[in-house]
Design a protein around this motif. Structure first.
Motif, PDB file in Angstrom:
ATOM      1  N   ARG A 211       0.802  -1.219   0.000  1.00  0.00           N
ATOM      2  CA  ARG A 211       0.000   0.000   0.000  1.00  0.00           C
ATOM      3  C   ARG A 211       0.842   1.280   0.000  1.00  0.00           C
ATOM      4  O   ARG A 211       0.463   2.290  -0.563  1.00  0.00           O
ATOM      5  CB  ARG A 211      -0.847  -0.072   1.274  1.00  0.00           C
ATOM      6  CG  ARG A 211      -1.850   0.968   1.463  1.00  0.00           C
ATOM      7  CD  ARG A 211      -2.748   0.559   2.607  1.00  0.00           C
ATOM      8  NE  ARG A 211      -2.285   1.073   3.869  1.00  0.00           N
ATOM      9  CZ  ARG A 211      -2.383   0.427   5.015  1.00  0.00           C
ATOM     10  NH1 ARG A 211      -2.876  -0.788   5.041  1.00  0.00           N
ATOM     11  NH2 ARG A 211      -1.994   0.975   6.116  1.00  0.00           N
ATOM     12  N   SER A 215      -0.868   3.829  -2.642  1.00  0.00           N
ATOM     13  CA  SER A 215      -1.889   4.820  -2.280  1.00  0.00           C
ATOM     14  C   SER A 215      -1.519   6.248  -2.683  1.00  0.00           C
ATOM     15  O   SER A 215      -2.380   7.015  -3.083  1.00  0.00           O
ATOM     16  CB  SER A 215      -2.231   4.721  -0.796  1.00  0.00           C
ATOM     17  OG  SER A 215      -1.070   4.872  -0.040  1.00  0.00           O
ATOM     18  N   GLY A 245      -4.347  -1.196  -1.273  1.00  0.00           N
ATOM     19  CA  GLY A 245      -4.544   0.199  -0.875  1.00  0.00           C
ATOM     20  C   GLY A 245      -5.083   1.103  -1.966  1.00  0.00           C
ATOM     21  O   GLY A 245      -4.766   2.294  -2.010  1.00  0.00           O
ATOM     22  N   GLU A 247      -7.612   3.441  -3.139  1.00  0.00           N
ATOM     23  CA  GLU A 247      -8.661   4.204  -2.458  1.00  0.00           C
ATOM     24  C   GLU A 247      -9.495   5.065  -3.393  1.00  0.00           C
ATOM     25  O   GLU A 247     -10.511   5.614  -2.974  1.00  0.00           O
ATOM     26  CB  GLU A 247      -8.052   5.062  -1.340  1.00  0.00           C
ATOM     27  CG  GLU A 247      -7.426   4.198  -0.247  1.00  0.00           C
ATOM     28  CD  GLU A 247      -6.982   4.974   0.980  1.00  0.00           C
ATOM     29  OE1 GLU A 247      -7.062   6.217   0.953  1.00  0.00           O
ATOM     30  OE2 GLU A 247      -6.553   4.331   1.951  1.00  0.00           O
ATOM     31  N   GLY A 265      -8.741  -2.611  -2.094  1.00  0.00           N
ATOM     32  CA  GLY A 265      -8.699  -1.326  -1.393  1.00  0.00           C
ATOM     33  C   GLY A 265     -10.073  -0.776  -1.108  1.00  0.00           C
ATOM     34  O   GLY A 265     -11.084  -1.288  -1.603  1.00  0.00           O
TER      35      GLY A 265
END
Ligand code: C2E
Ligand code: MG
Ligand code: MG
Ligand code: MG
Length: 290
Positions: A211, A215, A245, A247, A265
């Protein structure tokens, strides 16, 4: 000099504050250990399931099983904290056995609900300490036998540190898991001391990009470069890649464009209880595409 420093610190009360801090930390660790022991014995832990998405089609490929613990006194304790305590105290063996067994059972309960095996698998995290201390291969063999699910529906998530700790033992374990038809994923890839030779010589199927690279990738050219490098490495070694991750939709799209096969995620879904995970899959399952 040191004594003088202690004197000054004592006078200013810093030693007291330090002592209190250490004491509080030790007390919390101790209470987590004893409450965790009870929770494991009484079956108070649960697994949450987070979808693993095939980026080009949006299909649910599987779920990662993540341990969850809500204690009546301590409240919700993060796995980051209680897994560390379990590792230090040796409870990780019991916790790991519970997780493997429960994950396989969840699959068989979903299959029973659907009336036939779901075309999804479950990923289970293995701690390096658990791998060093327990017979993980027979743990999985028993979980599979008891639940009746096919081995190729379970993926073991291991970390680079487990391989570094004892390469020969890790190799034997991974070969034994492949004999059970299981899949192997390298978790948090890129954060450890990656030994590229071991990626080639060990029976690894999937790289999970950590992640921390994914991210914030869109605002950081260096991270994009790292992700691209991992993707091309995976392609040469014929490994699948899952990006952790994710998002935002923008990030999901960028990764898919870069050729990343799978993603996980909050943009897709947070980890959720067993019944909700089934509904999530069921709502997206399209009979037409079979
Ligand atoms: P992990 O294996 O790398 O699992 C992924 C973690 O990232 C999970 O945290 C998940 O909730 C979180 N995550 C997923 N998507 C997103 C996102 O979009 N944004 C953010 N910020 N986070 C996301 P969780 O559940 O707190 O677990 C933390 C770690 O605890 C796991 O990291 C794993 O190392 C360990 N763990 C959890 N369950 C188990 C278990 O049953 N056994 C072992 N040995 N370790 C476990
Ligand atoms: Mg994991
Ligand atoms: Mg991970
Ligand atoms: Mg991670």
């Amino acid at each position: 000099k040191a004594q003088a420093a202690v004197k000054i610190a004592k006078r200013s009360g810093k030693v007291e504050i330090y002592r209190n801090g250490v004491l509080k930390e030790a007390q919390r660790r101790f209470s987590i250990e004893s409450r965790l022991r009870t929770a494991l014995a009484q079956g108070c832990l649960t697994l949450a399931f987070q979808p693993l998405i095939h980026l080009p089609t949006g299909e649910v490929n599987g779920f990662e099983a993540l341990a969850r613990w809500e204690d009546p006194d301590l409240g919700t304790v993060s796995p980051v904290e209680f897994i560390a305590v379990a590792e230090e105290s040796g409870l990780i063996t019991q916790l790991g056995r519970w997780a493997a067994y429960e994950a396989a059972q969840a699959l068989s309960r979903w299959d029973a609900k659907f009336g036939q095996p779901l075309p999804v698998g479950v990923n289970i995290n293995l701690s390096p300490i658990q791998m060093a201390r327990d017979d993980v291969a027979s743990m999985f063999e028993e979980s599979l036998r008891y639940s009746g699910v096919a081995g190729n529906r379970l993926t073991a998530e291991i970390t680079e540190s487990a391989i570094i700790a004892d390469p020969e033992k890790a190799r034997k374990l991974l070969v034994a898991l492949k004999d059970l038809q299981m899949l192997i994923a390298m978790d948090d890839f890129g954060t450890g001391y990656s030994n590229l030779a071991s990626l080639h010589s060990l029976p690894i199927d999937i790289l999970k990009i950590d992640r921390s690279f994914v991210s914030s990738m869109l605002d950081d050219k260096d991270k994009v470069a790292i992700v691209r490098t991992i993707l091309s490495l995976a392609e040469s070694l014929h490994l699948h890649v899952t990006a952790e991750g994710i998002e935002t939709q923008k990030l999901a799209h960028a990764l898919q464009t870069m050729g990343c096969g799978y993603g996980q995620g909050y943009y897709f879904a947070r980890p959720m209880p067993e019944a909700e995970a089934y509904d999530y899959w069921r709502a997206r399952w399209n009979f037409e595409t079979v």
